[in-house]
Design a protein around this motif. Structure first.
Motif, PDB file in Angstrom:
ATOM      1  N   VAL A 142       0.877  -1.081  -0.201  1.00  0.00           N
ATOM      2  CA  VAL A 142       0.019   0.008   0.138  1.00  0.00           C
ATOM      3  C   VAL A 142       0.804   1.200   0.134  1.00  0.00           C
ATOM      4  O   VAL A 142       1.711   1.271   0.788  1.00  0.00           O
ATOM      5  CB  VAL A 142      -0.949   0.058   1.431  1.00  0.00           C
ATOM      6  CG1 VAL A 142      -1.830   1.272   1.153  1.00  0.00           C
ATOM      7  CG2 VAL A 142      -1.674  -1.514   1.382  1.00  0.00           C
ATOM      8  N   GLU A 186       3.400   0.733   3.309  1.00  0.00           N
ATOM      9  CA  GLU A 186       2.905  -0.060   4.378  1.00  0.00           C
ATOM     10  C   GLU A 186       2.445  -1.431   3.764  1.00  0.00           C
ATOM     11  O   GLU A 186       2.032  -1.559   2.811  1.00  0.00           O
ATOM     12  CB  GLU A 186       1.921   0.649   5.343  1.00  0.00           C
ATOM     13  CG  GLU A 186       0.676   0.718   4.795  1.00  0.00           C
ATOM     14  CD  GLU A 186      -0.053   1.397   5.789  1.00  0.00           C
ATOM     15  OE1 GLU A 186       0.121   2.076   6.648  1.00  0.00           O
ATOM     16  OE2 GLU A 186      -1.489   1.089   5.983  1.00  0.00           O
ATOM     17  N   ASP A 187       2.503  -2.329   4.688  1.00  0.00           N
ATOM     18  CA  ASP A 187       1.943  -3.996   4.294  1.00  0.00           C
ATOM     19  C   ASP A 187       0.370  -3.820   4.182  1.00  0.00           C
ATOM     20  O   ASP A 187      -0.090  -2.806   4.939  1.00  0.00           O
ATOM     21  CB  ASP A 187       2.155  -4.693   5.549  1.00  0.00           C
ATOM     22  CG  ASP A 187       3.690  -5.275   5.700  1.00  0.00           C
ATOM     23  OD1 ASP A 187       4.711  -4.506   5.098  1.00  0.00           O
ATOM     24  OD2 ASP A 187       4.076  -5.604   6.767  1.00  0.00           O
ATOM     25  N   CYS A 188      -0.164  -4.680   3.210  1.00  0.00           N
ATOM     26  CA  CYS A 188      -1.164  -4.693   2.816  1.00  0.00           C
ATOM     27  C   CYS A 188      -2.157  -5.760   4.032  1.00  0.00           C
ATOM     28  O   CYS A 188      -1.725  -6.795   4.060  1.00  0.00           O
ATOM     29  CB  CYS A 188      -1.456  -5.294   1.593  1.00  0.00           C
ATOM     30  SG  CYS A 188      -3.189  -5.183   1.100  1.00  0.00           S
ATOM     31  N   LEU A 189      -3.303  -4.986   4.588  1.00  0.00           N
ATOM     32  CA  LEU A 189      -3.711  -5.702   5.626  1.00  0.00           C
ATOM     33  C   LEU A 189      -5.219  -6.225   5.016  1.00  0.00           C
ATOM     34  O   LEU A 189      -5.705  -5.641   4.123  1.00  0.00           O
ATOM     35  CB  LEU A 189      -4.384  -4.663   6.787  1.00  0.00           C
ATOM     36  CG  LEU A 189      -3.356  -3.908   7.504  1.00  0.00           C
ATOM     37  CD1 LEU A 189      -4.157  -3.101   8.446  1.00  0.00           C
ATOM     38  CD2 LEU A 189      -2.410  -4.975   8.240  1.00  0.00           C
ATOM     39  N   GLU A 193     -13.358  -3.940   6.785  1.00  0.00           N
ATOM     40  CA  GLU A 193     -13.088  -2.641   7.504  1.00  0.00           C
ATOM     41  C   GLU A 193     -13.985  -2.136   8.402  1.00  0.00           C
ATOM     42  O   GLU A 193     -15.372  -2.731   8.421  1.00  0.00           O
ATOM     43  CB  GLU A 193     -13.025  -1.532   6.473  1.00  0.00           C
ATOM     44  CG  GLU A 193     -11.655  -1.826   5.674  1.00  0.00           C
ATOM     45  CD  GLU A 193     -11.546  -0.777   4.596  1.00  0.00           C
ATOM     46  OE1 GLU A 193     -11.766   0.391   4.881  1.00  0.00           O
ATOM     47  OE2 GLU A 193     -11.069  -1.164   3.428  1.00  0.00           O
ATOM     48  N   LYS A 215     -15.507   2.400   0.269  1.00  0.00           N
ATOM     49  CA  LYS A 215     -14.567   3.257  -0.379  1.00  0.00           C
ATOM     50  C   LYS A 215     -14.521   2.976  -1.770  1.00  0.00           C
ATOM     51  O   LYS A 215     -14.137   4.289  -2.527  1.00  0.00           O
ATOM     52  CB  LYS A 215     -12.987   3.245   0.471  1.00  0.00           C
ATOM     53  CG  LYS A 215     -12.957   3.520   1.907  1.00  0.00           C
ATOM     54  CD  LYS A 215     -12.740   4.972   1.970  1.00  0.00           C
ATOM     55  CE  LYS A 215     -12.769   5.339   3.476  1.00  0.00           C
ATOM     56  NZ  LYS A 215     -11.618   4.517   4.527  1.00  0.00           N
ATOM     57  N   MET A 274      -8.876  -2.026  10.082  1.00  0.00           N
ATOM     58  CA  MET A 274      -8.789  -3.398   9.409  1.00  0.00           C
ATOM     59  C   MET A 274      -9.328  -4.569  10.547  1.00  0.00           C
ATOM     60  O   MET A 274      -8.442  -4.624  11.657  1.00  0.00           O
ATOM     61  CB  MET A 274      -7.921  -3.581   8.615  1.00  0.00           C
ATOM     62  CG  MET A 274      -8.245  -4.770   7.374  1.00  0.00           C
ATOM     63  SD  MET A 274      -9.179  -4.411   6.267  1.00  0.00           S
ATOM     64  CE  MET A 274      -8.156  -3.709   4.993  1.00  0.00           C
ATOM     65  N   ILE A 283      -5.764   1.436   9.936  1.00  0.00           N
ATOM     66  CA  ILE A 283      -5.595   1.798   8.579  1.00  0.00           C
ATOM     67  C   ILE A 283      -5.297   3.228   8.478  1.00  0.00           C
ATOM     68  O   ILE A 283      -4.303   3.684   7.874  1.00  0.00           O
ATOM     69  CB  ILE A 283      -6.870   1.656   7.639  1.00  0.00           C
ATOM     70  CG1 ILE A 283      -6.995   0.224   7.646  1.00  0.00           C
ATOM     71  CG2 ILE A 283      -6.430   2.005   6.122  1.00  0.00           C
ATOM     72  CD1 ILE A 283      -8.277  -0.222   6.876  1.00  0.00           C
TER      73      ILE A 283
HETATM   74  P1  AMP Z   1      -7.164   5.586   3.927  1.00  0.00           P
HETATM   75  O1  AMP Z   1      -7.379   6.964   3.126  1.00  0.00           O
HETATM   76  O2  AMP Z   1      -5.933   5.634   4.639  1.00  0.00           O
HETATM   77  O3  AMP Z   1      -8.256   5.404   4.787  1.00  0.00           O
HETATM   78  O4  AMP Z   1      -7.213   4.516   2.749  1.00  0.00           O
HETATM   79  C1  AMP Z   1      -8.240   4.159   2.037  1.00  0.00           C
HETATM   80  C2  AMP Z   1      -8.559   2.969   1.728  1.00  0.00           C
HETATM   81  O5  AMP Z   1      -7.529   2.010   1.422  1.00  0.00           O
HETATM   82  C3  AMP Z   1      -8.859   2.243   3.054  1.00  0.00           C
HETATM   83  O6  AMP Z   1     -10.370   2.300   3.482  1.00  0.00           O
HETATM   84  C4  AMP Z   1      -8.628   0.772   2.668  1.00  0.00           C
HETATM   85  O7  AMP Z   1      -9.689   0.138   2.045  1.00  0.00           O
HETATM   86  C5  AMP Z   1      -7.280   0.881   1.891  1.00  0.00           C
HETATM   87  N1  AMP Z   1      -6.245   0.697   2.579  1.00  0.00           N
HETATM   88  C6  AMP Z   1      -5.232   1.680   3.260  1.00  0.00           C
HETATM   89  N2  AMP Z   1      -4.426   1.266   3.840  1.00  0.00           N
HETATM   90  C7  AMP Z   1      -4.295  -0.112   3.788  1.00  0.00           C
HETATM   91  C8  AMP Z   1      -3.716  -1.315   4.130  1.00  0.00           C
HETATM   92  N3  AMP Z   1      -2.457  -0.978   4.788  1.00  0.00           N
HETATM   93  N4  AMP Z   1      -4.037  -2.426   4.038  1.00  0.00           N
HETATM   94  C9  AMP Z   1      -5.292  -2.667   3.159  1.00  0.00           C
HETATM   95  N5  AMP Z   1      -5.993  -1.749   2.538  1.00  0.00           N
HETATM   96  C10 AMP Z   1      -5.469  -0.458   3.045  1.00  0.00           C
END
Ligand code: AMP
Ligand code: GLY
Length: 427
Positions: A142, A186-189, A193, A215, A274, A283
């Motif tokens: 990510v 970062e690592d993918c989780l 959600e 999202k 997550m 996240i």
């Molecule tokens: P954010 O703007 O940080 O909320 O990221 C937008 C979307 O990207 C999140 O709602 C997740 O669906 C996805 N996302 C962000 N970070 C990660 C992560 N480390 N692993 C998996 N999905 C992520």
């Protein structure tokens, strides 16, 4: 008391609508607000959310007893500090505390220091070093612009190539301007959600009921990330034990950490989580109400919202009362969103019976010179519906949406469907 809400979107419409219901409130002002708010008895004031001195002048002249800040931009720009310096009561984080949302790197560093569970990460400012890290780690991975990018600066890359392209865009071409001067990788989780919000003042934390946002732009979680295409609350397929764990190990711990760091947080602390096999992980943190989560969480709140705000700011952890009913909200967005889209497209919105728990929250609409409603943004409007369970709430929402033509707009047809299926409902 007179209250002022800063902002103009769907979240602010829901906030104004809820504040208007408070027994303690005589008038709700919104700056700049929207034409649709006027129809709900809210007084709009033509002052931009970036015009701090204009807002302060208005609050003083009009005897505003409490100001609530909706969006992140004025928070990160220091509107709360400016109000406080003038002795005005305001609910929101200071500029320093809002850095929790304004810089992903800052948020990650605090999480690491205080053992708040989140994905492992590295921060980069140089394109070549960032690319080398991606090559070493492999995909999925990510890539996130450090600063504010309206929910669009995050790329969940399924392949190394996709991540490299994202780095070229963010660091190389500065697709998000200075927000991309540093990048968190970062690592993918994997998991479900959950959005968990709390009213916070220092170490005082009053949690709200959880919600889930969608999202991605299109059905089946396809397409680009957006600010959010629909949401619902409660989230029946996630156990209350896990939610309680997240409240303790994430929200409460972060509130304590901010105090310990000398940047105590006042306002809405929003944890985007997550629910992984190892438990809830962060996240992202936001420093304000979620949009569209607010439009499905506040309709469930039975406690007077002003009483909640006053309690938290007095350090009291009030027990909130929530309706057992579920709430679903589906966003109608302009075709093209989250990319470019036209504005000023004529639209007509069917009247709904608000006494049965249906409510339109306007995000990007305005009235033209003849008083006709036209589109004025990417996310245009959301229909929020209460129902005895999630399936019923969603059924009522889609019944209204599917019965009309929406030229120039689109909406997801699968908001909440997986939740209903996983929790044993009929959908
Ligand atoms: P954010 O703007 O940080 O909320 O990221 C937008 C979307 O990207 C999140 O709602 C997740 O669906 C996805 N996302 C962000 N970070 C990660 C992560 N480390 N692993 C998996 N999905 C992520
Ligand atoms: N709906 C996600 C957010 O408000 O950031």
């Amino acid at each position: 008391m007179k209250v002022l809400v800063i902002g103009s979107g769907g979240r602010e419409h829901a906030l104004c609508w809820k504040l208007k219901q408070s027994k303690k409130v005589t008038e709700v002002f919104a700056a700049p607000g929207s034409d649709a708010m006027v129809d709900d008895g809210i007084t709009t004031v033509n002052i931009a959310e970036s015009d701090h001195s204009g807002l302060i002048h208005f609050a003083k002249e009009n005897g505003v007893g409490l100001t609530v800040v909706g969006p992140e931009a004025p928070l990160v720009a220091g509107v709360v500090d400016a109000f406080q310096a003038e002795g005005l009561k305001v609910f929101g984080p200071t500029k320093a505390a809002a850095t929790l949302e304004g810089s992903k790197q800052f948020a990650k560093e605090i999480m690491k220091k205080y053992n708040i569970p989140t994905a492992a990460y590295e921060v980069f400012t140089e394109l070549e070093a960032a690319k080398a890290y991606v090559e070493k780690q492999g995909a999925p991975i990510v890539v996130k612009a450090d600063g504010l990018a309206a929910g669009k600066g995050v790329i969940v890359a399924e392949t190394v190539d996709e991540a490299l392209t994202a780095l070229d865009d963010i660091i190389g071409a500065r697709a998000f301007g200075d927000a991309g001067s540093s990048v968190v990788i970062e690592d993918c989780l994997r998991g479900e959600e959950l959005s968990l919000m709390a009213f916070v003042h220092g170490e005082t934390v009053i949690s709200m009921v959880p919600a889930q946002d969608h999202k991605r732009a299109f059905d089946g979680d396809e397409g680009p990330n957006t600010g959010g295409m629909g949401a619902y609350s409660p989230v029946p397929h996630i156990s209350s034990d896990l939610v309680a764990e997240a409240e303790e190990t994430i929200l409460r711990l972060m509130a304590k950490a901010m105090v310990a760091e000398g940047v105590p947080f006042t306002g809405i602390l929003y944890a985007g989580l997550m629910m992984t096999e190892e438990g809830p992980k962060v996240i992202e943190f936001n420093a304000r109400f979620g949009d569209p989560e607010t439009q499905v969480v506040l309709p469930r709140l039975e406690t007077d919202l002003v009483q909640v705000l006053e309690s938290v700011m007095a350090g009291e952890e009030l027990d909130l009362s929530w309706t057992e009913q579920a709430c679903a909200g589906v966003v109608l967005a302009s075709e093209g969103y989250p990319g470019s889209y036209p504005k000023g497209v004529a639209m007509s919105v069917p009247t709904v019976d608000e006494s049965t728990g249906l409510k339109w929250f306007h995000a990007g609409t305005k009235k033209d010179q003849e008083g006709h409603l036209v589109t004025n943004g990417g996310r245009v409007i959301l229909l929020s519906t209460l129902g005895d369970d999630l399936g019923t709430a969603l059924g009522s929402t889609y019944e209204v949406l599917d019965a009309s033509e929406w030229p120039g707009l689109f909406y997801r047809s699968d908001i909440g469907h997986r939740a209903v299926k996983l929790s044993g409902g009929e959908k």
